[in-house]
Design an enzyme around this catalytic site. Structure first.
Site, mmCIF file in Angstrom:
data_model
loop_
_atom_site.group_PDB
_atom_site.id
_atom_site.type_symbol
_atom_site.label_atom_id
_atom_site.label_comp_id
_atom_site.label_asym_id
_atom_site.label_seq_id
_atom_site.Cartn_x
_atom_site.Cartn_y
_atom_site.Cartn_z
ATOM 1 N N HIS A 1 0.836 -1.205 0.000
ATOM 2 C CA HIS A 1 0.000 0.000 0.000
ATOM 3 C C HIS A 1 0.872 1.256 0.000
ATOM 4 C CE1 HIS A 1 -2.671 2.957 2.240
ATOM 5 N NE2 HIS A 1 -3.403 2.635 1.193
ATOM 6 N N GLU B 1 1.389 -0.647 -5.186
ATOM 7 C CA GLU B 1 0.320 0.290 -5.536
ATOM 8 C C GLU B 1 0.820 1.661 -6.004
ATOM 9 O OE1 GLU B 1 -1.796 2.323 -2.501
ATOM 10 O OE2 GLU B 1 -3.704 2.192 -3.549
ATOM 11 N N ASP C 1 -1.052 5.457 -6.620
ATOM 12 C CA ASP C 1 -2.187 6.385 -6.709
ATOM 13 C C ASP C 1 -1.800 7.449 -7.724
ATOM 14 O OD1 ASP C 1 -3.909 5.308 -4.694
ATOM 15 O OD2 ASP C 1 -2.518 6.060 -3.199
ATOM 16 N N HIS D 1 -0.921 10.215 -3.205
ATOM 17 C CA HIS D 1 -2.199 9.729 -2.696
ATOM 18 C C HIS D 1 -3.365 10.690 -2.891
ATOM 19 C CE1 HIS D 1 -5.276 8.785 0.412
ATOM 20 N NE2 HIS D 1 -5.112 7.591 -0.128
ATOM 21 N N GLU E 1 -4.203 3.246 -9.211
ATOM 22 C CA GLU E 1 -5.540 3.762 -8.885
ATOM 23 C C GLU E 1 -5.785 5.087 -9.602
ATOM 24 O OE1 GLU E 1 -6.514 4.313 -4.709
ATOM 25 O OE2 GLU E 1 -8.247 5.544 -5.237
HETATM 26 CA CA CA Z 1 -4.940 3.936 -3.143
#
Ligand code: CA
Length: 326
Positions: free
Chosen positions: A33, A60, A62, A75, A166
């Site tokens: 994460h 991950e 973002d 993020h 994301e």
């Molecule tokens: Ca995220």
């Protein structure tokens, strides 16, 4: 007879290739994460390298666009809780007292110093026992830079660690006249991430946007619908029309604890019945909430609730937990 043999052979071939694809995402996956963010400032290349060395399954990203349309790995749409932007560009503050990634060129963003996350109002570090705030030398980076790091490490270490990007705040980007999704899909495709076999999972909180990614932009990637609000857990049938999995808040899986044993909501079994994988967020060893230990959190959610993977700030702990279970 001959046709029967051909038919059986084809069934075996296609049956096998299908299960191979399914298998890639069927054993429990560890998603770093924002990188190994329990140990290094989130979304820095350093945190991503550390996660890669911890043998996670996915790392991950973002994504938010810069003024000159470069997807930045960060993020939030804001800069002021993870950088020194207020010192370097004080005049670029908007009326709401925030600094927006979208107001800066990639070149300007590269001049900022990235820090462990803090509250911009008080200056206080969010997780006090993590990497010290404003120490070290960290920078923002683009999606391309991160993919090249991960693919480069995959080559040099002979691993095949995936990416888990994301699409952030699609409505905000649209209002600003930006095509974040289209730009990201093009970059993913250029770097070889096109179908469910390509070790990339694309996630978004905005269901309309994820539906558009599948039905209008015809993406063949593995898609995960993130779930923020409890009422959204009633929309699994709709999500299953375009998504391959869901990413709920882990509390939406927990019901209550009776005689030291956790009871669960029907979310995981409902999702599995629809063929949706379940990857809850976020497992943090330094924010246990209702759990006595991180071990209990992992045992309860990964094993007893039977999710298919999870987002964690402490990927090494989840990797070693799962290794012991095998
Ligand atoms: Ca995220």
């Amino acid at each position: 007879m001959k046709w029967k043999i051909i038919y059986l052979t084809l069934t075996i071939i296609f049956g096998c290739s299908k299960s191979k694809v399914m298998n890639q995402k069927s054993s429990k996956i560890v998603i770093a994460h924002r990188g190994a963010s329990g140990y290094l400032p989130e979304h820095t290349l350093e945190a991503k390298s550390m996660a890669h060395a911890m043998n996670v399954d996915f790392i991950e990203q973002d994504l938010v666009l810069s003024k000159d349309d470069i997807p930045i790995v960060i993020h939030d749409i804001y800069l002021d809780d993870v950088t020194n932007v207020s010192e370097i560009f004080p005049d670029k503050m908007r009326n709401d007292d925030r600094f927006y990634v979208i107001d800066f060129t990639f070149k300007e963003l590269k001049t900022l110093q990235v820090s462990e996350r803090f509250d911009p109002k008080t200056g206080k570090q969010i997780y006090p026992n993590r990497f010290p705030k404003e120490k070290g030398s960290f920078r923002l980076h683009s999606l391309q830079e991160e993919i090249e790091l991960i693919q480069g490490l995959n080559k040099s270490t002979n691993k095949n660690i995936g990416i888990y990007p994301e699409i952030k705040a699609p409505e905000f980007h649209q209002k600003e006249g930006k095509k974040l999704t289209e730009i990201v899909l093009k970059i993913l495709s250029d770097y070889g991430y096109k179908t469910k076999k390509d070790n990339c999972i694309l996630q978004c909180f905005d269901a309309k946007e994820l539906e558009r990614i599948r039905k209008e932009l015809h993406s063949e990637l593995f898609l995960v619908q993130l779930i923020e609000f409890p009422e959204e857990t009633n929309q699994l049938d709709y999500f299953a029309t375009f998504a391959d999995g869901i990413g709920p808040w882990y509390k939406q899986i927990l019901d209550k604890k009776l005689d030291k044993k956790w009871m669960f909501t029907s979310l995981v079994s409902d999702a599995h019945k629809l063929g949706l994988q379940v990857h809850p967020y976020t497992f943090r060893a330094d924010q246990l909430n209702e759990f006595i230990s991180f071990e209990e959190m992992l045992e309860t959610l990964l094993i007893e609730a039977n999710v298919d993977g999870a987002f964690t700030d402490f990927p090494d702990l989840m990797v070693s937990f799962l290794n012991k279970k095998q």
